[in-house]
Design an enzyme around this catalytic site. Structure first.
Site, PDB file in Angstrom:
ATOM      1  CB  CYS A   1      -0.893   0.072   1.239  1.00 30.27           C
ATOM      2  SG  CYS A   1      -2.133  -1.207   1.302  1.00 30.27           S
TER       3      CYS A   1
ATOM      4  N   GLY B   1       0.975   0.105  -4.812  1.00 33.89           N
ATOM      5  CA  GLY B   1      -0.299  -0.613  -4.799  1.00 33.89           C
ATOM      6  C   GLY B   1      -1.086  -0.312  -6.045  1.00 33.89           C
TER       7      GLY B   1
ATOM      8  CG  ASN C   1       2.444   1.052   3.597  1.00 29.91           C
ATOM      9  OD1 ASN C   1       3.512   1.619   3.579  1.00 29.91           O
ATOM     10  ND2 ASN C   1       2.303  -0.148   3.094  1.00 29.91           N
TER      11      ASN C   1
END
Ligand code: SF4
Length: 508
Positions: free
Chosen positions: A21, A48, A123
């Site tokens: 992420c 991502g 993340n």
């Protein structure tokens, strides 16, 4: 909006390590925060590529727009114009265990018992997910049988704790010290922007300031650069920032015990990003130099596997005195397609992604520099392609040590029994891998040289995927962590033993 979605087509039959992420937040009254978030996410797209979303708060409410796909596929002018406010919170996601469904796209959104909107983007990966999901289920906030993502569980627990007596900040200060794992979390109540980094600082997170006075928080400094924000500092491990009309306030939520991910320097982060004061590109060039000093090769030309192998190849050429050249051209966008290829196209394999420059390669003894080897399929196909294009010899140099262990802190590798470093005969693994991929010679940079090039103290790095020492522990309920636990307490000498080991653990 779509409910299910195919994963991006893996165009060369290998599984490259993938960041899970990227997060980007902006607090900037008077600015077009949805477009700033959009461009910030563009700079973080490599972190991502399966889903993207932006939440915008205007002090009264939060509006979230998210969908599956690349940033450029999810948003258009119209959708961005509908997102108005002074806070933007963007997220791009690559899915693993949570699956590529719309429900797992972020930012997550919840409403607290006192009616406060909360949007959250994350993340990393949590180690104590099971404890947190149990807690959220006991409170009736999530249905554990639907396997809610760790990000949704955090958002649910955070929102649930906000009421007339407990502020968002205090709820976060109570929640996040109980969260174990790798996390950079941005969240907002529509009025303030909050940023939290786990005490180990596994994933990077930076603070920047806009020329007009607004504030930006981004997974990488490249996200600051693209919106013209000036780097201020990294968010410290164990720190929470509260950003609003009073400026930026810092609150310590846990004592820092830094364990930054060394793989961010080697492969994951953009080369134009700076992590903990260290240029990612500079680290990679230095690794290439060290690789040349440790493992020289008789060659006519150093070529990179573009693009992540390029800085290390530059360093290798500098230190070895062998000329640098571009022998491969990357088709940069084909790996990002969501259209499954026809059989004819699929058979092209690596040619879909990389095309050799025959006039450069012909008759040359090549030194090919790549960032890492995971399953080895890419390198095997690549070497064959280079030989077919006329290379006289192919010597492979890898800018990281062999990847042997899975990551539980936010990176998706192949499973342990698929990693080529584990599947070959362990008596002389480098020679065995060299034979497997069909190279004339093969060498990996040493762990010591990689760490030295990162500019970070070894004690402040995570390098578990190379050495199997997991500084944050292993998550419960994960078959790979059971395999790791048992492997750490056993000696599996052969690929067969390892294979049986992992299969056995995964089946029981
Ligand atoms: S295991 Fe590897 S990829 Fe995962 S955080 Fe540690 S160094 Fe990074």
């Amino acid at each position: 909006m779509k409910e299910s979605y195919a994963a991006p087509y893996d165009d060369h039959g290998d599984t490259e390590p993938r960041e899970e992420c990227g997060v980007f937040g902006v607090w900037a009254p008077g600015e077009d925060v949805s477009k700033l978030s959009y461009y910030g996410l563009y700079a973080l797209q490599h972190r991502g590529q399966e889903a993207a979303g932006i939440a915008v708060g205007n002090g009264e409410q939060i509006v979230v727009f998210k969908d599956l796909g690349l940033v450029s596929q999810v948003f258009d002018e119209q959708s961005l114009e509908s997102l108005n406010g002074h806070i933007g919170l963007g997220h791009c996601r690559y899915s693993t265990a949570g699956g590529a469904s719309w429900d797992n796209a972020q930012p997550m959104f919840r409403i607290s018992p006192n009616g406060t909107d909360i949007a959250l983007g994350h993340n990393g990966n949590l180690v104590n997910y099971q404890d947190l999901v149990r807690e959220a289920a006991d409170k009736g906030l999530v249905n554990p049988t639907t396997h809610p993502s760790d990000s949704d569980v955090m958002c649910a627990l955070l929102a649930d704790a906000v009421d007339g007596e407990t502020t968002v900040e205090d709820a976060a200060a109570e929640l996040f010290p109980r969260v174990n794992g790798a996390f950079c979390v941005l969240f907002t109540d529509g009025d303030s922007l909050y940023a939290v980094r786990d005490p180990h600082g596994v994933r990077p997170l930076s603070l920047g300031q806009m020329p007009g006075g607004g504030w930006v928080v981004s997974s990488e400094t490249s996200g600051l650069d693209i919106v013209g924000a000036e780097f201020v500092r990294d968010v410290e491990p164990g720190e929470m920032l509260i950003i609003n009309q009073d400026g930026v306030r810092s609150r310590t939520i846990a004592q820092a015990t830094p364990k930054g991910c060394v793989f961010e320097y080697v492969y994951l982060a953009r080369p134009d990003s700076v992590i903990q004061g260290q240029s990612v590109n500079g680290t990679r060039v230095q690794i290439g130099r060290a690789l040349a000093q440790e493992s020289s090769a008789e060659g006519d030309l150093v070529i990179p596997v573009p693009e992540s192998g390029t800085p290390a190849a530059v360093g290798y050429a500098q230190a070895s005195g062998i000329p640098f050249g571009q022998g491969l051209v990357k088709n940069a966008y084909v790996g990002r397609t969501f259209i499954q290829p026809s059989q004819t196209i699929r058979q092209l394999g690596i040619r879909l992604k990389l095309n050799p420059l025959r006039e450069v390669i012909q008759g040359k003894r090549l030194v090919v520099v790549d960032d890492s080897i995971v399953r080895g399929n890419t390198q095997r196909a690549l070497i064959k392609m280079l030989r077919d294009a006329g290379a006289a010899e192919v010597h492979v140099r890898i800018a990281s040590p062999p990847v042997k262990w899975p990551c539980f802190y936010g990176i998706d590798f192949a499973s342990p029994d698929e990693l080529i470093a584990n599947t070959v005969d362990q008596k002389n693994p480098v020679e065995a891998i060299c034979e497997e991929i069909g190279a004339d010679s093969l060498a990996f940079v040493s762990e010591e040289a990689m760490i030295a090039a990162s500019g970070q103290p070894e004690s402040q790095l995570c390098k578990a995927c190379f050495d199997g020492h997991y500084p944050l522990g292993l998550p419960g309920g994960n078959p790979h962590s059971e395999a790791v636990r048992r492997l750490q307490g056993s000696a599996c000498d052969t690929a067969d033993e390892l294979d049986h080991f992992v299969t056995d653990v995964e089946q029981h």
